[in-house]
Design a protein around this motif. Structure first.
Motif, short mmCIF file in Angstrom:
data_model
loop_
_atom_site.label_atom_id
_atom_site.label_comp_id
_atom_site.label_asym_id
_atom_site.label_seq_id
_atom_site.Cartn_x
_atom_site.Cartn_y
_atom_site.Cartn_z
N PRO A 33 -35.14 9.28 6.01
CA PRO A 33 -34.26 10.43 6.21
C PRO A 33 -32.85 10.08 6.68
O PRO A 33 -31.95 10.91 6.56
N GLY A 34 -32.66 8.87 7.17
CA GLY A 34 -31.37 8.50 7.73
C GLY A 34 -30.32 8.10 6.72
O GLY A 34 -29.17 7.83 7.10
N LEU A 35 -30.67 8.04 5.44
CA LEU A 35 -29.70 7.67 4.41
C LEU A 35 -29.48 8.83 3.43
O LEU A 35 -30.40 9.63 3.18
N LEU A 94 -30.80 18.02 6.17
CA LEU A 94 -31.69 18.57 7.20
C LEU A 94 -31.93 17.55 8.30
O LEU A 94 -31.96 17.89 9.48
N ALA A 95 -32.09 16.28 7.91
CA ALA A 95 -32.30 15.23 8.90
C ALA A 95 -31.12 15.16 9.87
O ALA A 95 -31.30 15.01 11.08
N LYS A 96 -29.91 15.27 9.34
CA LYS A 96 -28.72 15.22 10.20
C LYS A 96 -28.67 16.43 11.14
O LYS A 96 -28.14 16.33 12.25
N LYS A 97 -29.26 17.56 10.69
CA LYS A 97 -29.23 18.77 11.51
C LYS A 97 -30.23 18.73 12.65
O LYS A 97 -29.93 19.18 13.76
N GLN A 98 -31.43 18.17 12.41
CA GLN A 98 -32.46 18.26 13.43
C GLN A 98 -32.92 16.93 14.01
O GLN A 98 -33.74 16.91 14.94
N THR A 128 -44.89 10.13 3.45
CA THR A 128 -43.74 10.29 2.56
C THR A 128 -42.46 10.71 3.27
O THR A 128 -41.43 10.86 2.63
N LEU A 129 -42.52 10.92 4.58
CA LEU A 129 -41.37 11.31 5.39
C LEU A 129 -40.70 12.59 4.89
O LEU A 129 -39.49 12.78 5.00
N THR A 130 -41.50 13.48 4.29
CA THR A 130 -41.01 14.81 3.94
C THR A 130 -40.69 15.56 5.23
O THR A 130 -41.43 15.49 6.20
N LEU A 131 -39.57 16.29 5.24
CA LEU A 131 -39.14 17.02 6.43
C LEU A 131 -39.46 18.50 6.30
O LEU A 131 -39.49 19.06 5.22
N VAL A 132 -39.68 19.12 7.44
CA VAL A 132 -39.80 20.57 7.56
C VAL A 132 -38.68 21.05 8.45
O VAL A 132 -38.42 20.46 9.50
N ASP A 133 -38.00 22.11 8.04
CA ASP A 133 -36.93 22.69 8.85
C ASP A 133 -37.57 23.40 10.04
O ASP A 133 -38.06 24.52 9.93
#
Length: 407
Positions: free
Chosen positions: A305-307, A315-319, A176-181
């Protein structure tokens, strides 16, 4: 007659320059090379399991470390040593241990240090085999576990305690491409004295550097984009904690035997020479396909995450330096629509794998994540209409057209 001791010393120390002075693309071609006196331009393949010594004293010196060199294939071998050095350069790590599969890497990274009574926290969305190790195998050894939604900061604060030995996250998560900080969770781990292990396979080192964000350990399945051609299985564990690598992880691997074969290590080493070039196309293709899917009337939800449409885009833009080479899409109409779409694809192959030069489409609910069970899949967003896409390195316009006609 070649003096064996002189040869091995030269072989182990051969280096024309400090490779870290050069750009990553150069490091991936020249890093870790062990060139013999014969001066081969393509690294040699050493198909042997053990080594001989000029004398009993030389054997003793090899084992007590006073005379560096290889002892046994289960410990290390020239091809393994080369690929470990090159992978460490790629992830910005001081060292690396390579294994026979990605799952062997995860299991070794955890079990080399866990004891009964320890606690492990992990992100809730995991590849099914990772989920099995965390939720089924660890509890058998008296290790407690807590699963946390990747974006739940309060959940992470509650889960990571003084009893927590390790924290394992996939970011972006499969499928699901869920992100973790990473930086946030790393901060919690530092306070609690826990080790943060990040699976970087969905982003790769070309889009994300977990060690630079505070992670203690990075693991990947080299089976995916690193090999890139669907030929070999492999895994890698990288860290800047040299003591942990040498005194905790390496002995565990030496004595339990999950090492990578010489041939697979050699193939992987050659794949790394073109990794940066291939990843540029993977990344471009993923973004182009995501842009098509983002506004399509047949799409219920896009996971990329890129859109800006991704709920964790900030968060994607940050990490992350890029949206990554992977995406997933949920189609309106559930499983029937998903299967119809996949069956119409002409260039994309239907496969449970990812990270191939050939574009691949996967239906996680019926393949890679079927073992998790329908109820658990529903909790973490793996619906029957979800399709995971792994764009290859084919022509971008051709892939976009293939997705469009299948929709």
């Amino acid at each position: 007659m070649l003096n064996y001791s002189s040869f091995i010393r030269e072989f182990m120390s051969k280096s024309k320059h400090d490779i870290q002075d050069y750009a990553l693309s150069t490091q991936l071609v020249h890093g870790g090379r062990l060139m013999s006196p014969w001066g081969e331009t393509s690294e040699a393949l050493f198909l042997n399991s053990s080594y001989s010594y000029e004398s009993a004293e030389a054997g003793e010196a090899r084992f007590d470390g006073s005379n560096p060199g290889f002892k046994y294939g289960r410990y290390s071998h020239p091809n393994l040593s080369m690929v470990e050095a090159r992978l460490a350069l790629l992830e910005g790590a001081s060292g690396c241990v390579v294994t026979a599969s990605g799952m062997a890497a995860l299991f070794a990274a955890l079990m080399c240090q866990l004891r009964a009574g320890d606690h492990v926290a992990a992100s809730a969305v995991l590849f099914s085999s990772c989920h099995y190790i965390i939720t089924q195998i660890l509890p058998r050894f008296g290790i407690s576990i807590t699963l946390v939604e990747g974006d739940d900061e309060a959940g992470w604060k509650n889960a990571i305690t003084a009893k927590t030995k390790c924290v394992f996250v996939e970011t972006p998560a499969n499928p699901t491409l869920t992100l973790v900080d990473i930086a946030f969770v790393a901060g919690l781990c530092k306070k609690a004295g826990a080790q943060l292990i990040v699976d970087n396979v969905f982003a790769t080192a070309m889009a994300q550097k977990p060690l630079a964000l505070g992670a203690d350990v990075v693991m990947v399945s080299t089976t995916k984009h690193l090999d890139g051609q669907g030929r070999t299985l492999g895994g890698a564990i990288m860290s800047n904690d040299t003591k942990w690598l040498e005194e905790t992880l390496a002995p565990f691997c030496r004595h339990t035997g999950p090492h990578m074969s010489q041939f697979n290590a050699w193939l992987l080493l050659k794949s790394l020479e073109t990794f940066e070039l291939r990843m540029a196309r993977h990344l471009a293709n993923a973004k182009a396909i995501a842009e098509l899917l983002d506004s399509h009337k047949a799409v219920e939800k896009l996971y990329y995450p890129g859109l800006p449409s991704h709920k964790q885009h900030a968060l994607a833009k940050k990490q992350m330096s890029h949206g990554g080479p992977m995406l997933a899409v949920e189609l309106k109409g559930g499983k029937q629509a998903a299967f119809a779409f996949m069956n119409k694809l002409k260039i994309f192959d239907i496969s449970n794998n990812l990270g191939n030069a050939k574009s691949l489409a996967t239906h996680p609910a019926s393949t890679t994540h079927a073992s998790i069970g329908a109820e658990e899949r529903a909790k973490i967003g793996i619906t029957d209409g979800l399709i995971r896409l792994s764009p290859g390195i084919e022509d971008t316009a051709d892939l976009v057209a293939d997705i469009a006609q299948a929709l």
